[in-house]
Write a protein that holds these residues in place. Structure first.
Motif, short mmCIF file in Angstrom:
data_model
loop_
_atom_site.label_atom_id
_atom_site.label_comp_id
_atom_site.label_asym_id
_atom_site.label_seq_id
_atom_site.Cartn_x
_atom_site.Cartn_y
_atom_site.Cartn_z
N SER A 144 28.76 -34.90 -8.68
CA SER A 144 30.02 -35.60 -8.86
C SER A 144 30.79 -35.79 -7.55
O SER A 144 31.45 -36.80 -7.37
CB SER A 144 30.88 -34.90 -9.91
N GLU A 170 29.40 -36.32 -4.76
CA GLU A 170 28.69 -37.44 -4.15
C GLU A 170 29.23 -38.77 -4.70
O GLU A 170 29.32 -39.75 -3.96
CB GLU A 170 27.19 -37.33 -4.40
N ASN A 171 29.58 -38.79 -5.97
CA ASN A 171 30.13 -40.01 -6.57
C ASN A 171 31.47 -40.37 -5.94
O ASN A 171 31.74 -41.54 -5.67
CB ASN A 171 30.28 -39.83 -8.08
N GLU A 198 32.47 -45.94 -12.61
CA GLU A 198 31.34 -45.13 -13.05
C GLU A 198 30.27 -45.26 -11.98
O GLU A 198 29.99 -46.36 -11.50
CB GLU A 198 30.80 -45.62 -14.40
N VAL A 199 29.70 -44.13 -11.61
CA VAL A 199 28.71 -44.11 -10.54
C VAL A 199 27.44 -43.44 -11.05
O VAL A 199 27.48 -42.35 -11.62
CB VAL A 199 29.24 -43.34 -9.30
N HIS A 200 26.30 -44.13 -10.86
CA HIS A 200 25.00 -43.59 -11.25
C HIS A 200 24.01 -43.95 -10.15
O HIS A 200 23.99 -45.08 -9.67
CB HIS A 200 24.54 -44.17 -12.59
N SER A 210 30.72 -38.25 -13.62
CA SER A 210 30.06 -39.52 -13.32
C SER A 210 31.08 -40.64 -13.10
O SER A 210 30.71 -41.75 -12.75
CB SER A 210 29.08 -39.91 -14.42
N ARG A 211 32.35 -40.31 -13.29
CA ARG A 211 33.42 -41.28 -13.08
C ARG A 211 34.33 -40.81 -11.95
O ARG A 211 34.48 -39.62 -11.71
CB ARG A 211 34.24 -41.46 -14.35
N ASN A 248 37.89 -36.72 -9.12
CA ASN A 248 36.51 -36.51 -9.54
C ASN A 248 36.48 -36.25 -11.05
O ASN A 248 37.04 -35.27 -11.52
CB ASN A 248 35.96 -35.31 -8.77
N ILE A 278 27.96 -47.88 -7.78
CA ILE A 278 29.01 -48.10 -8.77
C ILE A 278 28.44 -49.05 -9.82
O ILE A 278 28.02 -50.17 -9.51
CB ILE A 278 30.25 -48.70 -8.12
N VAL A 291 30.75 -41.99 -2.67
CA VAL A 291 30.32 -43.39 -2.81
C VAL A 291 31.54 -44.29 -2.88
O VAL A 291 31.64 -45.31 -2.19
CB VAL A 291 29.42 -43.57 -4.06
#
Length: 132
Positions: free
Chosen positions: A2, A4-5, A106-108, A78-79, A75, A112, A8
């Motif tokens: 998370s 890391e998200n 949302e990041v996967h 995943s969002r 944080n 994004i 990003v």
């Protein structure tokens, strides 16, 4: 993962605010879902990086001296919730405007995949299944 998200999203904003539109867009998945319907019904929901580009160009194009200040990046796993204040002077009208926005990303897989724009932070948190 998370944190890391958040990175990003932070790198995307860093590129955008430095004037690197292509660098900012590279942080979005090619099939990103963009939902601006809550703040601009004329925009609705779209797909893809080009939709992101069109929305940003359309929005920024309505202002003279536009700038954005990021207040917080939160944080949410995943969002990532971004709270910002945008400042601008309307083209033609010259009216000074200051507005607070919330954007839920949302990041996967390091990209994004969804971007939702909300008029209030509470709306974005509700969309994420949370509350303040």
């Amino acid at each position: 993962m998370s944190e890391e998200n958040v990175e990003v999203v932070r790198r995307m904003y860093d590129a955008f605010h430095s004037g690197d539109a292509d660098g900012a867009l590279a942080h979005f998945d090619p099939d990103v879902v963009v939902d601006g319907s809550r703040v601009r019904p004329d925009v609705g929901i779209g797909h893809g990086r080009e939709q992101v580009r069109r929305i940003v160009i359309s929005w920024i194009g309505t202002w003279d001296e536009w700038r954005e200040e990021i207040e917080e990046m939160r944080n949410l796993g995943s969002r990532v919730l971004v709270l910002s204040v945008q400042h601008g002077r309307g083209k033609g009208s010259g009216v000074e405007v200051q507005a607070r926005w919330a954007v839920l990303y949302e990041v996967h897989g390091g990209k994004i995949t969804r971007m939702g724009v909300y008029p209030e932070p509470a709306d974005a948190l509700e969309a994420a299944g949370l509350s303040e």
